[in-house]
Design a protein around this motif. Sequence first.
Motif, PDB file in Angstrom:
ATOM      1  N   ASP A 146       0.834  -1.206   0.000  1.00 26.32           N
ATOM      2  CA  ASP A 146       0.000   0.000   0.000  1.00 26.32           C
ATOM      3  C   ASP A 146       0.871   1.260   0.000  1.00 26.32           C
ATOM      4  O   ASP A 146       0.610   2.200  -0.745  1.00 26.32           O
ATOM      5  CB  ASP A 146      -0.922   0.032   1.222  1.00 26.32           C
ATOM      6  CG  ASP A 146      -2.225  -0.704   1.026  1.00 26.32           C
ATOM      7  OD1 ASP A 146      -2.415  -1.351  -0.025  1.00 26.32           O
ATOM      8  OD2 ASP A 146      -3.060  -0.641   1.940  1.00 26.32           O
ATOM      9  N   LEU A 147       1.888   1.295   0.854  1.00 31.40           N
ATOM     10  CA  LEU A 147       2.736   2.485   0.960  1.00 31.40           C
ATOM     11  C   LEU A 147       3.606   2.705  -0.272  1.00 31.40           C
ATOM     12  O   LEU A 147       4.012   3.842  -0.547  1.00 31.40           O
ATOM     13  CB  LEU A 147       3.622   2.402   2.204  1.00 31.40           C
ATOM     14  CG  LEU A 147       2.921   2.557   3.545  1.00 31.40           C
ATOM     15  CD1 LEU A 147       3.935   2.479   4.680  1.00 31.40           C
ATOM     16  CD2 LEU A 147       2.133   3.855   3.612  1.00 31.40           C
ATOM     17  N   SER A 148       3.894   1.641  -1.011  1.00 26.17           N
ATOM     18  CA  SER A 148       4.757   1.790  -2.189  1.00 26.17           C
ATOM     19  C   SER A 148       4.147   2.751  -3.207  1.00 26.17           C
ATOM     20  O   SER A 148       4.865   3.383  -3.976  1.00 26.17           O
ATOM     21  CB  SER A 148       5.050   0.429  -2.818  1.00 26.17           C
ATOM     22  OG  SER A 148       3.922  -0.087  -3.486  1.00 26.17           O
ATOM     23  N   GLU A 149       2.839   2.896  -3.191  1.00 23.18           N
ATOM     24  CA  GLU A 149       2.161   3.837  -4.094  1.00 23.18           C
ATOM     25  C   GLU A 149       2.608   5.268  -3.838  1.00 23.18           C
ATOM     26  O   GLU A 149       2.655   6.088  -4.744  1.00 23.18           O
ATOM     27  CB  GLU A 149       0.642   3.722  -3.899  1.00 23.18           C
ATOM     28  CG  GLU A 149      -0.162   4.712  -4.696  1.00 23.18           C
ATOM     29  CD  GLU A 149      -1.660   4.583  -4.471  1.00 23.18           C
ATOM     30  OE1 GLU A 149      -2.393   5.411  -5.030  1.00 23.18           O
ATOM     31  OE2 GLU A 149      -2.102   3.670  -3.750  1.00 23.18           O
ATOM     32  N   PHE A 150       2.969   5.586  -2.601  1.00 23.37           N
ATOM     33  CA  PHE A 150       3.273   6.967  -2.221  1.00 23.37           C
ATOM     34  C   PHE A 150       4.765   7.257  -2.150  1.00 23.37           C
ATOM     35  O   PHE A 150       5.152   8.414  -2.103  1.00 23.37           O
ATOM     36  CB  PHE A 150       2.596   7.294  -0.890  1.00 23.37           C
ATOM     37  CG  PHE A 150       1.130   6.986  -0.936  1.00 23.37           C
ATOM     38  CD1 PHE A 150       0.263   7.773  -1.671  1.00 23.37           C
ATOM     39  CD2 PHE A 150       0.623   5.867  -0.303  1.00 23.37           C
ATOM     40  CE1 PHE A 150      -1.075   7.464  -1.768  1.00 23.37           C
ATOM     41  CE2 PHE A 150      -0.716   5.552  -0.380  1.00 23.37           C
ATOM     42  CZ  PHE A 150      -1.571   6.348  -1.119  1.00 23.37           C
TER      43      PHE A 150
END
Length: 174
Positions: free
Chosen positions: A33-37
Amino acid sequence: MTELTEDPDLTVRPATPADRPTVERLWLLFRHDLSEFGGQLPNPDGTFRSERLEAAFSGSGDWAPYLFSLGAHPVGFAFVRALTQPTRVLNSFFVVRGVRRGGIGMRAVREVVARHPGAWTVAFQDGNPGAVRFWRRVGDALDPGEWEEERRPVPNRPGLAPDVWISFRYPRTR
């Protein structure tokens, strides 16, 4: 397929070494999920960086891992650090997408911070609009009118946008 019921039986409890494989799988979802940001890519073996996971399960008295469940279904986790310091840090916090925006996250935060009363900080990224809304709601709910927000550079990562940090006290003693 398991679906969320109207009145879910949320359990927030310290994660034990036996829970580690479950938390490790949730960790992969969290980091994905965090890799998107932040643009992080998985390691060659498909995993992501896991220093915080390692620290949370290290047995150090300065860290505490928590597991969130609805019945038999794991739905999230939190890692708390700086337990021996004046201000605790909610270092990692994750709720699976299937139960987001239904109050589970707020209930889980409230239960985790209630176990360690006092001053708290939480970091998130401005580019993650869901996190921005959620953590500001947490500040409003747990420390209304008193919580603070600031931007701090990411240590050793000058090319990244600053993290947003909220600070609050729970429970607030007047």
